[in-house]
Design an enzyme around this catalytic site. Sequence first.
Site, PDB file in Angstrom:
ATOM      1  N   MET A 137       9.647  33.432 -79.431  1.00  0.00           N
ATOM      2  CA  MET A 137       8.810  34.569 -79.048  1.00  0.00           C
ATOM      3  C   MET A 137       9.562  35.457 -78.054  1.00  0.00           C
ATOM      4  O   MET A 137      10.144  34.959 -77.087  1.00  0.00           O
ATOM      5  CB  MET A 137       7.497  34.088 -78.426  1.00  0.00           C
ATOM      6  CG  MET A 137       6.598  35.226 -77.958  1.00  0.00           C
ATOM      7  SD  MET A 137       5.020  34.652 -77.261  1.00  0.00           S
ATOM      8  CE  MET A 137       4.176  34.166 -78.772  1.00  0.00           C
ATOM      9  N   GLU A 195      -8.938  35.484 -81.924  1.00  0.00           N
ATOM     10  CA  GLU A 195      -8.845  35.865 -83.339  1.00  0.00           C
ATOM     11  C   GLU A 195      -7.999  34.877 -84.127  1.00  0.00           C
ATOM     12  O   GLU A 195      -8.168  34.732 -85.337  1.00  0.00           O
ATOM     13  CB  GLU A 195      -8.285  37.282 -83.478  1.00  0.00           C
ATOM     14  CG  GLU A 195      -6.808  37.435 -83.182  1.00  0.00           C
ATOM     15  CD  GLU A 195      -6.511  37.585 -81.704  1.00  0.00           C
ATOM     16  OE1 GLU A 195      -5.316  37.612 -81.338  1.00  0.00           O
ATOM     17  OE2 GLU A 195      -7.458  37.663 -80.911  1.00  0.00           O
ATOM     18  N   ASP A 196      -7.098  34.150 -83.452  1.00  0.00           N
ATOM     19  CA  ASP A 196      -6.270  33.156 -84.135  1.00  0.00           C
ATOM     20  C   ASP A 196      -6.977  31.812 -84.300  1.00  0.00           C
ATOM     21  O   ASP A 196      -6.444  30.914 -84.945  1.00  0.00           O
ATOM     22  CB  ASP A 196      -4.963  32.938 -83.356  1.00  0.00           C
ATOM     23  CG  ASP A 196      -4.058  34.166 -83.385  1.00  0.00           C
ATOM     24  OD1 ASP A 196      -4.202  34.977 -84.311  1.00  0.00           O
ATOM     25  OD2 ASP A 196      -3.225  34.314 -82.478  1.00  0.00           O
ATOM     26  N   ARG A 234       1.445  41.368 -71.231  1.00  0.00           N
ATOM     27  CA  ARG A 234       0.359  41.730 -72.122  1.00  0.00           C
ATOM     28  C   ARG A 234       0.126  43.240 -72.080  1.00  0.00           C
ATOM     29  O   ARG A 234       0.164  43.870 -71.028  1.00  0.00           O
ATOM     30  CB  ARG A 234      -0.925  40.992 -71.736  1.00  0.00           C
ATOM     31  CG  ARG A 234      -2.046  41.157 -72.769  1.00  0.00           C
ATOM     32  CD  ARG A 234      -3.155  40.178 -72.499  1.00  0.00           C
ATOM     33  NE  ARG A 234      -2.665  38.815 -72.633  1.00  0.00           N
ATOM     34  CZ  ARG A 234      -3.230  37.769 -72.048  1.00  0.00           C
ATOM     35  NH1 ARG A 234      -4.284  37.935 -71.279  1.00  0.00           N
ATOM     36  NH2 ARG A 234      -2.730  36.561 -72.226  1.00  0.00           N
ATOM     37  N   ASP A 254       3.297  38.605 -86.565  1.00  0.00           N
ATOM     38  CA  ASP A 254       3.328  39.202 -85.236  1.00  0.00           C
ATOM     39  C   ASP A 254       4.696  39.821 -84.976  1.00  0.00           C
ATOM     40  O   ASP A 254       5.736  39.297 -85.418  1.00  0.00           O
ATOM     41  CB  ASP A 254       3.034  38.148 -84.173  1.00  0.00           C
ATOM     42  CG  ASP A 254       1.556  37.815 -84.060  1.00  0.00           C
ATOM     43  OD1 ASP A 254       0.758  38.411 -84.815  1.00  0.00           O
ATOM     44  OD2 ASP A 254       1.195  36.948 -83.235  1.00  0.00           O
ATOM     45  N   HIS A 260       7.206  39.114 -73.029  1.00  0.00           N
ATOM     46  CA  HIS A 260       6.672  40.438 -72.701  1.00  0.00           C
ATOM     47  C   HIS A 260       5.402  40.281 -71.893  1.00  0.00           C
ATOM     48  O   HIS A 260       4.767  39.216 -71.878  1.00  0.00           O
ATOM     49  CB  HIS A 260       6.355  41.225 -73.985  1.00  0.00           C
ATOM     50  CG  HIS A 260       5.351  40.552 -74.862  1.00  0.00           C
ATOM     51  ND1 HIS A 260       3.992  40.768 -74.756  1.00  0.00           N
ATOM     52  CD2 HIS A 260       5.499  39.633 -75.859  1.00  0.00           C
ATOM     53  CE1 HIS A 260       3.358  40.032 -75.654  1.00  0.00           C
ATOM     54  NE2 HIS A 260       4.241  39.333 -76.331  1.00  0.00           N
ATOM     55  N   ASP A 292       6.423  40.015 -82.293  1.00  0.00           N
ATOM     56  CA  ASP A 292       7.267  39.394 -81.265  1.00  0.00           C
ATOM     57  C   ASP A 292       7.756  38.003 -81.639  1.00  0.00           C
ATOM     58  O   ASP A 292       8.220  37.253 -80.778  1.00  0.00           O
ATOM     59  CB  ASP A 292       6.517  39.326 -79.933  1.00  0.00           C
ATOM     60  CG  ASP A 292       5.184  38.589 -80.042  1.00  0.00           C
ATOM     61  OD1 ASP A 292       4.844  38.135 -81.153  1.00  0.00           O
ATOM     62  OD2 ASP A 292       4.488  38.471 -79.012  1.00  0.00           O
ATOM     63  N   TRP A 315      -7.640  40.774 -76.325  1.00  0.00           N
ATOM     64  CA  TRP A 315      -6.867  39.564 -76.615  1.00  0.00           C
ATOM     65  C   TRP A 315      -7.781  38.342 -76.633  1.00  0.00           C
ATOM     66  O   TRP A 315      -8.690  38.213 -75.823  1.00  0.00           O
ATOM     67  CB  TRP A 315      -5.790  39.378 -75.554  1.00  0.00           C
ATOM     68  CG  TRP A 315      -4.872  38.221 -75.830  1.00  0.00           C
ATOM     69  CD1 TRP A 315      -3.717  38.238 -76.560  1.00  0.00           C
ATOM     70  CD2 TRP A 315      -5.044  36.872 -75.391  1.00  0.00           C
ATOM     71  NE1 TRP A 315      -3.154  36.980 -76.603  1.00  0.00           N
ATOM     72  CE2 TRP A 315      -3.954  36.131 -75.895  1.00  0.00           C
ATOM     73  CE3 TRP A 315      -6.017  36.230 -74.634  1.00  0.00           C
ATOM     74  CZ2 TRP A 315      -3.798  34.780 -75.644  1.00  0.00           C
ATOM     75  CZ3 TRP A 315      -5.872  34.869 -74.391  1.00  0.00           C
ATOM     76  CH2 TRP A 315      -4.768  34.158 -74.896  1.00  0.00           C
TER      77      TRP A 315
END
Length: 393
Positions: A289, A264-265, A294, A198, A292, A200, A261
């Site tokens: 992280m 998926e993880d 979304r 990722d 931020h 971030d 969002w």
Amino acid sequence: MSSSTLKKNKADGALAAPNVKYDCLTCQIDFPINRLHRDDDGVKSQRPPLVQRHEKSAIVESTLSAWWKSPEAAQAQLASCGRFLSLGPSPVNLSSSPPSLKEIRKRSAAVSPGGLYRPPDCNARHHAAIVVPYRKRPTHLRALLDHLHPLLQRQQIHYRIYVVEQSGSGTFNKGKLLNAGVREVVRDEDWSCLIIHDVDLLAENDLNTYACDACNPRHLAVAIDKFEYRLPYPQYFGGVVAVTPDQYRKMNGFSNQYWGWGREDDDFRVALSGMKVVRPPVAIGRYKMIKHQRDRGNEENPYNFEVLNRTELTWHSDGLNSVTYELLSKERAAFYTHLIISVGENPRPRLQEETATVRAAVALKKSGRLSTHTSSSVWEKTPGRGFRRKPQP
């Protein structure tokens, strides 16, 4: 192995190796290094690094020929890299402004165009492609490049960073983008390890090696500051993961159906494909992280729970082997290889009943209520994880 068993490959001058199987060292990150081997005729030749092969994966195609060199080339090669130049724990201090390209260049002068690096003084033990799914995060990308290049160089890894960007402004699809990106990455070079990263997340410990386990996928981002440096839940397999190309094919990549969002993880196809997730200790797998909001086009999608619930039935046919996409451009930028990919548009749920369910769940989240009944299902809110289908009484 006798030199008489090797056949000359006239196309590229390499020596083709026969099919060889190696046993796994379960859950060990103790990778064998390239080593010299004395043939029957007394001449030294270079052995290849171990490449895991799965007996039941007919679609897996791995070749060792690129790693077999002539005796003359073997003697000219550098010695294998030893232990990497680790700083150990290194807390990340995020500045208010992202680093400039000049600052990144100052700390990564040895990086070649396209984000490629090879240790200059030794033969790397690990060969990794860093695959970053991306869209409209330029400040995060510069922070990641400024942090990740020096870390990988201290680990003496041969690597290239690939930034895989979804084109357009439609709904983001991380899984489909990764499947498309991995297809292009393995065509670009014969990498032995894929690091899905990722944009971030910044590693806080050099001892968290960016390398693959020969037997099972590795989850590197075990402890993220957002989750108070704890694994949020046992099924979590996101942030930063390391898989070999064979493992990625065996689990059929990620689902292509997670639009927007969420979830998926949590897809548990690693276990369904007969593997397990291995992780470093929490003290090593620490990440910070970058905060931020979304992204627009990546809003939470409650319909993704329906996709998750069907994983056991669909993972064989929904993934790497069924992804459709268009590669729009490929550029060797200064610090990364930039792939721009079109993954198509989000096919919104067409059935009125399903659409009503999704809209009810979105309204539920905004109202803060715990559950709501719709014509087809019951949704309930779970702390920190959005919504899930509640079992019917």
